[in-house]
Write a protein that holds these residues in place. Structure first.
Motif, PDB file in Angstrom:
ATOM      1  N   VAL A 135       0.831  -1.208   0.000  1.00 57.09           N
ATOM      2  CA  VAL A 135       0.000   0.000   0.000  1.00 57.09           C
ATOM      3  C   VAL A 135       0.864   1.256   0.000  1.00 57.09           C
ATOM      4  O   VAL A 135       0.415   2.337  -0.376  1.00 57.09           O
ATOM      5  CB  VAL A 135      -0.972  -0.043   1.212  1.00 57.09           C
ATOM      6  CG1 VAL A 135      -0.239   0.225   2.517  1.00 57.09           C
ATOM      7  CG2 VAL A 135      -2.140   0.920   1.047  1.00 57.09           C
ATOM      8  N   GLU A 136       2.136   1.109   0.393  1.00 56.87           N
ATOM      9  CA  GLU A 136       3.036   2.260   0.421  1.00 56.87           C
ATOM     10  C   GLU A 136       3.481   2.675  -0.981  1.00 56.87           C
ATOM     11  O   GLU A 136       4.115   3.711  -1.136  1.00 56.87           O
ATOM     12  CB  GLU A 136       4.279   1.929   1.266  1.00 56.87           C
ATOM     13  CG  GLU A 136       3.950   1.695   2.723  1.00 56.87           C
ATOM     14  CD  GLU A 136       5.084   1.010   3.484  1.00 56.87           C
ATOM     15  OE1 GLU A 136       6.188   0.877   2.930  1.00 56.87           O
ATOM     16  OE2 GLU A 136       4.850   0.600   4.633  1.00 56.87           O
ATOM     17  N   GLY A 137       3.217   1.846  -2.001  1.00 52.68           N
ATOM     18  CA  GLY A 137       3.521   2.239  -3.367  1.00 52.68           C
ATOM     19  C   GLY A 137       4.734   1.573  -3.995  1.00 52.68           C
ATOM     20  O   GLY A 137       5.190   1.993  -5.049  1.00 52.68           O
ATOM     21  N   TRP A 138       5.244   0.518  -3.371  1.00 53.51           N
ATOM     22  CA  TRP A 138       6.330  -0.240  -3.998  1.00 53.51           C
ATOM     23  C   TRP A 138       5.847  -1.652  -4.287  1.00 53.51           C
ATOM     24  O   TRP A 138       4.880  -2.133  -3.685  1.00 53.51           O
ATOM     25  CB  TRP A 138       7.589  -0.268  -3.121  1.00 53.51           C
ATOM     26  CG  TRP A 138       7.372  -0.639  -1.686  1.00 53.51           C
ATOM     27  CD1 TRP A 138       7.130   0.232  -0.656  1.00 53.51           C
ATOM     28  CD2 TRP A 138       7.352  -1.954  -1.111  1.00 53.51           C
ATOM     29  NE1 TRP A 138       6.960  -0.476   0.509  1.00 53.51           N
ATOM     30  CE2 TRP A 138       7.091  -1.807   0.265  1.00 53.51           C
ATOM     31  CE3 TRP A 138       7.520  -3.239  -1.634  1.00 53.51           C
ATOM     32  CZ2 TRP A 138       6.990  -2.903   1.130  1.00 53.51           C
ATOM     33  CZ3 TRP A 138       7.429  -4.323  -0.773  1.00 53.51           C
ATOM     34  CH2 TRP A 138       7.171  -4.145   0.588  1.00 53.51           C
ATOM     35  N   THR A 275       0.117   4.586  -9.335  1.00 54.99           N
ATOM     36  CA  THR A 275       1.388   4.059  -9.834  1.00 54.99           C
ATOM     37  C   THR A 275       2.146   3.373  -8.701  1.00 54.99           C
ATOM     38  O   THR A 275       1.774   3.485  -7.535  1.00 54.99           O
ATOM     39  CB  THR A 275       2.289   5.186 -10.400  1.00 54.99           C
ATOM     40  OG1 THR A 275       2.593   6.097  -9.349  1.00 54.99           O
ATOM     41  CG2 THR A 275       1.625   5.909 -11.558  1.00 54.99           C
ATOM     42  N   GLU A 276       3.217   2.686  -9.077  1.00 54.28           N
ATOM     43  CA  GLU A 276       4.044   2.000  -8.080  1.00 54.28           C
ATOM     44  C   GLU A 276       5.485   1.992  -8.564  1.00 54.28           C
ATOM     45  O   GLU A 276       5.761   2.127  -9.766  1.00 54.28           O
ATOM     46  CB  GLU A 276       3.556   0.560  -7.878  1.00 54.28           C
ATOM     47  CG  GLU A 276       3.799  -0.338  -9.087  1.00 54.28           C
ATOM     48  CD  GLU A 276       2.915  -1.584  -9.089  1.00 54.28           C
ATOM     49  OE1 GLU A 276       1.689  -1.465  -8.936  1.00 54.28           O
ATOM     50  OE2 GLU A 276       3.486  -2.677  -9.275  1.00 54.28           O
ATOM     51  N   ARG A 277       6.393   1.810  -7.637  1.00 53.34           N
ATOM     52  CA  ARG A 277       7.806   1.641  -8.001  1.00 53.34           C
ATOM     53  C   ARG A 277       8.198   0.201  -7.727  1.00 53.34           C
ATOM     54  O   ARG A 277       8.161  -0.261  -6.590  1.00 53.34           O
ATOM     55  CB  ARG A 277       8.699   2.586  -7.202  1.00 53.34           C
ATOM     56  CG  ARG A 277      10.152   2.560  -7.671  1.00 53.34           C
ATOM     57  CD  ARG A 277      10.978   3.646  -7.001  1.00 53.34           C
ATOM     58  NE  ARG A 277      10.955   3.543  -5.552  1.00 53.34           N
ATOM     59  CZ  ARG A 277      11.687   2.660  -4.851  1.00 53.34           C
ATOM     60  NH1 ARG A 277      12.465   1.791  -5.492  1.00 53.34           N
ATOM     61  NH2 ARG A 277      11.626   2.622  -3.534  1.00 53.34           N
ATOM     62  N   PHE A 282      13.833   2.198 -11.621  1.00 53.88           N
ATOM     63  CA  PHE A 282      13.853   3.608 -11.254  1.00 53.88           C
ATOM     64  C   PHE A 282      12.611   4.359 -11.686  1.00 53.88           C
ATOM     65  O   PHE A 282      12.150   5.257 -10.999  1.00 53.88           O
ATOM     66  CB  PHE A 282      15.136   4.270 -11.754  1.00 53.88           C
ATOM     67  CG  PHE A 282      16.314   3.807 -10.957  1.00 53.88           C
ATOM     68  CD1 PHE A 282      16.647   4.421  -9.761  1.00 53.88           C
ATOM     69  CD2 PHE A 282      17.056   2.695 -11.359  1.00 53.88           C
ATOM     70  CE1 PHE A 282      17.706   3.970  -8.985  1.00 53.88           C
ATOM     71  CE2 PHE A 282      18.112   2.231 -10.594  1.00 53.88           C
ATOM     72  CZ  PHE A 282      18.439   2.875  -9.411  1.00 53.88           C
ATOM     73  N   SER A 283      12.041   3.984 -12.840  1.00 55.58           N
ATOM     74  CA  SER A 283      10.816   4.701 -13.239  1.00 55.58           C
ATOM     75  C   SER A 283       9.606   3.975 -12.667  1.00 55.58           C
ATOM     76  O   SER A 283       9.665   2.791 -12.344  1.00 55.58           O
ATOM     77  CB  SER A 283      10.740   4.822 -14.753  1.00 55.58           C
ATOM     78  OG  SER A 283      11.034   3.585 -15.349  1.00 55.58           O
ATOM     79  N   LYS A 284       8.516   4.714 -12.561  1.00 54.44           N
ATOM     80  CA  LYS A 284       7.309   4.137 -11.967  1.00 54.44           C
ATOM     81  C   LYS A 284       6.496   3.384 -13.006  1.00 54.44           C
ATOM     82  O   LYS A 284       6.568   3.661 -14.189  1.00 54.44           O
ATOM     83  CB  LYS A 284       6.479   5.264 -11.362  1.00 54.44           C
ATOM     84  CG  LYS A 284       7.137   5.836 -10.118  1.00 54.44           C
ATOM     85  CD  LYS A 284       6.093   6.376  -9.180  1.00 54.44           C
ATOM     86  CE  LYS A 284       6.713   6.689  -7.826  1.00 54.44           C
ATOM     87  NZ  LYS A 284       5.699   7.131  -6.871  1.00 54.44           N
ATOM     88  N   ARG A 285       5.722   2.442 -12.546  1.00 57.43           N
ATOM     89  CA  ARG A 285       4.789   1.699 -13.391  1.00 57.43           C
ATOM     90  C   ARG A 285       3.379   2.072 -13.008  1.00 57.43           C
ATOM     91  O   ARG A 285       3.133   2.428 -11.865  1.00 57.43           O
ATOM     92  CB  ARG A 285       4.896   0.202 -13.132  1.00 57.43           C
ATOM     93  CG  ARG A 285       6.206  -0.404 -13.369  1.00 57.43           C
ATOM     94  CD  ARG A 285       6.148  -1.847 -12.868  1.00 57.43           C
ATOM     95  NE  ARG A 285       7.314  -2.559 -13.352  1.00 57.43           N
ATOM     96  CZ  ARG A 285       7.255  -3.524 -14.276  1.00 57.43           C
ATOM     97  NH1 ARG A 285       6.087  -3.946 -14.736  1.00 57.43           N
ATOM     98  NH2 ARG A 285       8.355  -4.101 -14.699  1.00 57.43           N
TER      99      ARG A 285
END
Ligand code: MTE
Ligand code: MO
Length: 310
Positions: A135-138, A275-277, A282-285
């Motif tokens: 949920v933190e985005g990774w 989005t997520e990393r 390095f770039s987000k998806r």
């Protein structure tokens, strides 16, 4: 709104969005991932022989490239062993994975306690390479080893009135983190979610025994939901009629709902989930609905308002 007690840390402070991440830690980790990536996968990992026995490859695996073992085992959320990402790997002495038993209790006709060795023999061990998203985005791609949770549930023979399955993690207040959450950590699924073929009881990683920091000796893995659904170091599985209140719902009911399905269209109250990393990139998806498992799981939620049931 959460009230702050002296021994209390707000979930917002310990579950920051990716953008608030400690930049130094990230750079250090990116360096070690690059190093691990340069070696053949086997050389980057522990070389102890696996006592897991034969493992069959599952057709349910993604073919995406797998996250480095080093990142999977040093960038963890396991608050019982500390709230920084690097803490669980440093505090593995706080959890002894043997001997270990898992009770199946509540609304079942055959309540039972399984030793970890019995669980290993219940079904052929499968390698399941799953996308996981926090949920933190990774996110990461992790080659789990485990058995379908459905296999275990079937042996316990759930009663007709059972509608939910609660998972309770080990907690030792003498050695583990105090405060932060209402321990023991618990999570829960609807019975049909728990029985879904993708839902895994994981006992290994990269073909080897599960490291402590990843939830040894047995943890849940639910790849279409945010990572926090995947309770670690489980000691009890309880079938209930009423929807259990989970540790994260208690900590922040407006931020962490019961369903916790990965949904790029429903923002976390304090940050976007669009989005997520992927760790190591390095770039987000763009985040995919149900973490890319929509074809398999969307039918579980037909007719539900996924904004209200977040
Ligand atoms: N018992 C327990 N289980 C837990 C957690 C925890 O703090 N305690 N954290 C959850 C969260 S937020 C995530 S993202 C995943 C992380 O799993 P990993 O460290 O193996 O990637 O574990 C989940 N299971
Ligand atoms: Mo998470």
């Amino acid at each position: 709104m959460l009230l702050r007690r002296p021994d209390d840390i707000l979930p917002s402070e310990i579950t920051p969005p990716g953008v608030y991440e400690d930049r130094r830690r990230f750079i250090a980790m990116a360096g070690s991932i690059a190093l691990a990536g340069a070696l053949p996968a086997g050389k980057a990992r522990a070389t102890t022989p696996s006592p897991l026995g034969p493992i069959v490859k599952s057709p349910l695996s993604t073919v995406e490239s797998q996250t480095a073992y080093k990142a999977i085992t040093t960038y963890n959320n396991f608050y019982e062993l500390g709230t920084d990402k690097g803490d669980p790997a440093l505090n593995t002495h706080k959890l002894k994975p043997t001997p270990w038993a898992v009770r199946i209790e509540g609304l079942v006709n055959k309540p039972r306690t399984f030793g970890i060795d019995e669980i290993l023999k219940l079904a052929p061990l499968e390698e399941r390479i799953y996308r996981m998203r926090c949920v933190e985005g990774w996110s990461m791609v992790i080659p789990w080893v485990g058995i379908p949770l459905a296999t275990l549930l079937k042996l316990a023979d759930p009663q007709g009135s059972a509608r939910f399955v609660e998972f309770i993690s080990h907690y030792d207040k003498a050695t583990m983190t105090r405060g932060v959450l209402d321990w023991p950590y618990n999570e829960a699924l609807r019975l049909d979610e728990a029985r879904h073929p993708l839902t895994l009881l994981a006992v290994g990683l990269y073909g080897e025994v599960l490291p402590i920091q990843n939830g040894a000796p047995v943890r849940l893995v639910v790849p279409w939901k945010y990572g926090f659904k995947s309770g670690k170091s489980i000691v009890a599985i309880r079938l209930t009629e009423k929807q259990p209140v989970t540790a994260w719902m208690k900590a922040g009911p407006s931020e962490y709902g019961f369903y916790s399905n990965v949904n790029p269209d429903v923002d976390h109250p304090r940050w976007s989930q669009a989005t997520e990393r992927r760790i190591g990139e390095f770039s987000k998806r763009k985040t995919l609905m149900f973490n890319g498992y929509a074809d398999q799981v969307a039918s579980l939620y037909t007719g539900m308002d996924l904004r209200r049931n977040f």
